[in-house]
Design a protein around this motif. Structure first.
Motif, mmCIF file in Angstrom:
data_model
loop_
_atom_site.group_PDB
_atom_site.id
_atom_site.type_symbol
_atom_site.label_atom_id
_atom_site.label_comp_id
_atom_site.label_asym_id
_atom_site.label_seq_id
_atom_site.Cartn_x
_atom_site.Cartn_y
_atom_site.Cartn_z
ATOM 1 N N ALA A 228 0.861 -1.186 0.000
ATOM 2 C CA ALA A 228 0.000 0.000 0.000
ATOM 3 C C ALA A 228 0.893 1.230 0.000
ATOM 4 N N GLN A 229 0.301 2.369 -0.291
ATOM 5 C CA GLN A 229 1.091 3.595 -0.308
ATOM 6 C C GLN A 229 1.561 3.972 1.084
ATOM 7 N N SER A 230 0.688 3.786 2.088
ATOM 8 C CA SER A 230 1.034 4.146 3.459
ATOM 9 C C SER A 230 0.071 3.455 4.416
ATOM 10 N N ARG A 231 0.370 3.525 5.702
ATOM 11 C CA ARG A 231 -0.447 2.828 6.699
ATOM 12 C C ARG A 231 -1.885 3.332 6.706
ATOM 13 N N ASN A 232 -2.100 4.627 6.551
ATOM 14 C CA ASN A 232 -3.461 5.155 6.647
ATOM 15 C C ASN A 232 -4.331 4.750 5.460
ATOM 16 N N LEU A 233 -3.713 4.254 4.395
ATOM 17 C CA LEU A 233 -4.467 3.793 3.232
ATOM 18 C C LEU A 233 -4.579 2.271 3.183
ATOM 19 N N HIS A 234 -4.060 1.597 4.193
ATOM 20 C CA HIS A 234 -3.996 0.136 4.208
ATOM 21 C C HIS A 234 -5.161 -0.426 5.031
ATOM 22 N N ALA A 235 -6.023 -1.197 4.404
ATOM 23 C CA ALA A 235 -7.210 -1.734 5.070
ATOM 24 C C ALA A 235 -6.931 -3.083 5.729
ATOM 25 N N LEU A 236 -7.629 -3.319 6.847
ATOM 26 C CA LEU A 236 -7.691 -4.633 7.505
ATOM 27 C C LEU A 236 -6.334 -5.133 8.008
ATOM 28 N N HIS A 237 -5.417 -4.220 8.296
ATOM 29 C CA HIS A 237 -4.089 -4.631 8.755
ATOM 30 C C HIS A 237 -4.136 -5.252 10.148
ATOM 31 N N GLU A 238 -4.860 -4.620 11.067
ATOM 32 C CA GLU A 238 -4.920 -5.183 12.430
ATOM 33 C C GLU A 238 -5.540 -6.575 12.405
ATOM 34 N N TYR A 239 -6.594 -6.730 11.621
ATOM 35 C CA TYR A 239 -7.251 -8.033 11.538
ATOM 36 C C TYR A 239 -6.293 -9.086 10.985
ATOM 37 N N THR A 240 -5.624 -8.777 9.884
ATOM 38 C CA THR A 240 -4.734 -9.751 9.252
ATOM 39 C C THR A 240 -3.566 -10.088 10.180
ATOM 40 N N SER A 241 -3.051 -9.081 10.883
ATOM 41 C CA SER A 241 -1.968 -9.329 11.850
ATOM 42 C C SER A 241 -2.427 -10.299 12.933
ATOM 43 N N HIS A 242 -3.646 -10.106 13.418
ATOM 44 C CA HIS A 242 -4.172 -10.985 14.474
ATOM 45 C C HIS A 242 -4.292 -12.423 13.967
ATOM 46 N N VAL A 243 -4.797 -12.593 12.747
ATOM 47 C CA VAL A 243 -4.930 -13.944 12.188
ATOM 48 C C VAL A 243 -3.556 -14.600 12.076
ATOM 49 N N ALA A 244 -2.551 -13.834 11.645
ATOM 50 C CA ALA A 244 -1.194 -14.379 11.529
ATOM 51 C C ALA A 244 -0.617 -14.716 12.907
ATOM 52 N N ASP A 245 -0.962 -13.920 13.909
ATOM 53 C CA ASP A 245 -0.454 -14.164 15.271
ATOM 54 C C ASP A 245 -0.906 -15.515 15.816
ATOM 55 N N ILE A 246 -2.141 -15.923 15.515
ATOM 56 C CA ILE A 246 -2.722 -17.094 16.170
ATOM 57 C C ILE A 246 -2.742 -18.336 15.282
ATOM 58 N N ASN A 247 -2.218 -18.220 14.053
ATOM 59 C CA ASN A 247 -2.228 -19.362 13.146
ATOM 60 C C ASN A 247 -0.820 -19.644 12.621
ATOM 61 N N PRO A 248 -0.192 -20.726 13.065
ATOM 62 C CA PRO A 248 1.181 -21.022 12.635
ATOM 63 C C PRO A 248 1.333 -21.231 11.128
ATOM 64 N N HIS A 249 0.256 -21.603 10.444
ATOM 65 C CA HIS A 249 0.374 -21.866 9.005
ATOM 66 C C HIS A 249 0.185 -20.606 8.165
ATOM 67 N N VAL A 250 0.028 -19.449 8.832
ATOM 68 C CA VAL A 250 -0.196 -18.174 8.142
ATOM 69 C C VAL A 250 1.040 -17.289 8.280
ATOM 70 N N SER A 251 1.537 -16.777 7.149
ATOM 71 C CA SER A 251 2.621 -15.791 7.143
ATOM 72 C C SER A 251 2.097 -14.487 6.545
ATOM 73 N N TYR A 252 2.574 -13.373 7.088
ATOM 74 C CA TYR A 252 2.054 -12.066 6.673
ATOM 75 C C TYR A 252 3.205 -11.078 6.570
ATOM 76 N N HIS A 253 3.236 -10.339 5.463
ATOM 77 C CA HIS A 253 4.306 -9.378 5.216
ATOM 78 C C HIS A 253 3.719 -8.146 4.532
ATOM 79 N N VAL A 254 4.194 -6.958 4.957
ATOM 80 C CA VAL A 254 3.644 -5.705 4.438
ATOM 81 C C VAL A 254 4.752 -4.834 3.884
ATOM 82 N N CYS A 255 4.434 -4.168 2.770
ATOM 83 C CA CYS A 255 5.347 -3.221 2.131
ATOM 84 C C CYS A 255 4.600 -1.905 1.917
ATOM 85 N N TYR A 256 5.163 -0.790 2.430
ATOM 86 C CA TYR A 256 4.577 0.533 2.211
ATOM 87 C C TYR A 256 5.529 1.368 1.359
#
Length: 409
Positions: A306-334
């Motif tokens: 995404a261009q920046s954090r304020n334009l990035h949707a559902l980041h907290e949700y996706t981070s939480h899913v990655a936190d509690i699921n070992p088979h999920v990897s999550y990476h962000v580029c701004y």
């Protein structure tokens, strides 16, 4: 799709015109749309006028006509293109009675633009070819209409839904949770598919139809769409429908939807999956992600840009899913970040997505890759995945919003 029988002279004539279409195809199709809307203004209730104004729809149609001309003797090779367009037609409620209108105005546009080059022989050949191609589309779409209506929870045409929740996800993206106004059940859909909404906007002369990806997994009690408010710039106008939804559509209001459609969706299987999104391209991938998050046997990596954090949707949700699921990897580029993002373990790259960073993530070469976003993003990513990460073409699945365009640079 069985190969229709076309006169040999017709095949030769149509294929011979491919060079002319390549040179003047967009000129012909631009004139075609102006002509058709003048003669049949009621079709302005179906077609996206923004895509007309910025030239995307005429270009897409020109590319389709050119592909038909080049492959008229082996139309089965066009089946993926036919199915992709047929999904959009079914979602927009294009019916058999529309095809003669299109054919009449397309042939007339060819004559008016090409002048003497459009001889009687050429027009007669194209009329025969068009009728054959139209019959193929009508046949494919008939099956799609039946399937959409006959499945559990399915329906025909437009169905009224109620906005039960409206949630801002970023400065420009808002989610709308939709339930059937009749209290009936919802059909299952493939993760990645979209719906069409019909917007009757005060002050507008015509209805506006727009297709939005379903941004949550199937088998919920609601449909969810996450809509970016499109802001104009230069010659591009503001998004008429997205602005209307953001500013005027509230909880308790009604929207009319067609049943889910689309051929970009998560394929069944056991292979790992890599999802890569650019901006609001995360919406169909979020549906896939939520489906895969519930299946620990299938590892999933989600890369969001995404261009920046304020334009990035559902980041907290996706981070939480990655936190509690070992088979999920999550990476962000701004494109750019602040000190706050530097402390976020999932925000790992500043600048544009590139081959070096993707290689550092040690992505599974045996995975299926799904990516969605703006056309320049897709073209760059397609090149990186093919030429630098050496991912086989049959493992790459992509979609961009709007009329079809060539992803190869």
């Amino acid at each position: 799709m069985s190969q229709p029988v076309i006169n040999e002279d017709t095949l030769d004539t149509v294929k011979a015109t491919a060079a002319v279409l390549e040179e003047r195809g967009t000129e012909i199709t631009s004139h075609f749309y102006k002509r058709m809307f003048h003669n049949h203004p009621e079709l302005l209730n179906i077609f996206n006028q923004t895509n007309q104004k910025i030239g995307r729809q005429p270009e897409a149609l020109a590319n389709t006509v050119l592909a038909a001309a080049k492959n008229i003797d082996q139309l089965e090779t066009l089946l993926p293109v036919v199915k992709n367009i047929a999904h959009k037609h079914r979602s927009l409620q294009i019916k058999p009675e529309h095809y003669p209108i299109v054919g009449e105005n397309l042939l007339a546009a060819m004559q008016e633009v090409l002048g003497e080059a459009a001889t009687d022989e050429v027009i007669t050949a194209w009329e025969e070819a068009y009728n054959v191609i139209a019959d193929v589309f009508i046949s494919v779409e008939k099956e799609m209409y039946q399937e959409a209506e006959e499945q559990d929870g399915g329906w025909e045409g437009f169905r009224t839904f109620t906005v039960v929740k409206k949630v801002p996800e970023s400065d420009v993206i808002t989610s709308f949770y939709l339930r059937p106004a009749d209290g009936g059940s919802l059909p299952l859909f493939e993760p990645g598919q979209y719906i069409t909404i019909k917007a009757d906007i005060p002050g507008e002369d015509y209805l506006h139809l727009r297709q939005y990806s379903l941004s949550d997994a199937p088998n919920r009690a609601y449909f969810r769409i996450s809509v970016k408010r499109e802001e104009g710039g230069g010659q591009a106008p503001d998004g008429i429908v997205s602005t209307f939804l953001h500013r005027h559509m509230n909880e308790g209001d009604s929207l009319e939807l067609t049943a889910p459609a689309g051929d970009f969706y998560l394929q069944e299987g056991s292979r790992p999956v890599v999802l890569i999104s650019g901006g609001v391209g995360l919406t169909p991938l979020m549906s896939m992600f939520n489906t895969l998050a519930e299946d620990p046997s299938r590892p999933v990596t989600f890369i969001q840009t995404a261009q920046s954090r304020n334009l990035h949707a559902l980041h907290e949700y996706t981070s939480h899913v990655a936190d509690i699921n070992p088979h999920v990897s999550y990476h962000v580029c701004y494109d750019t970040w602040t000190e706050a993002e530097e402390k976020d373990p999932y925000v790992q790259k500043e600048g544009y997505l590139d081959a070096e960073w993707l290689q550092s993530l040690k992505l599974d070469k045996e995975a299926d890759y799904y990516f969605c976003g703006p056309l320049p993003f897709l073209r760059a990513l397609n090149r990186i995945l093919k030429k630098e990460l050496h991912i086989p073409a049959d493992r790459l699945h992509f979609e961009f919003f709007g009329p079809a365009a060539d992803i190869e640079e």
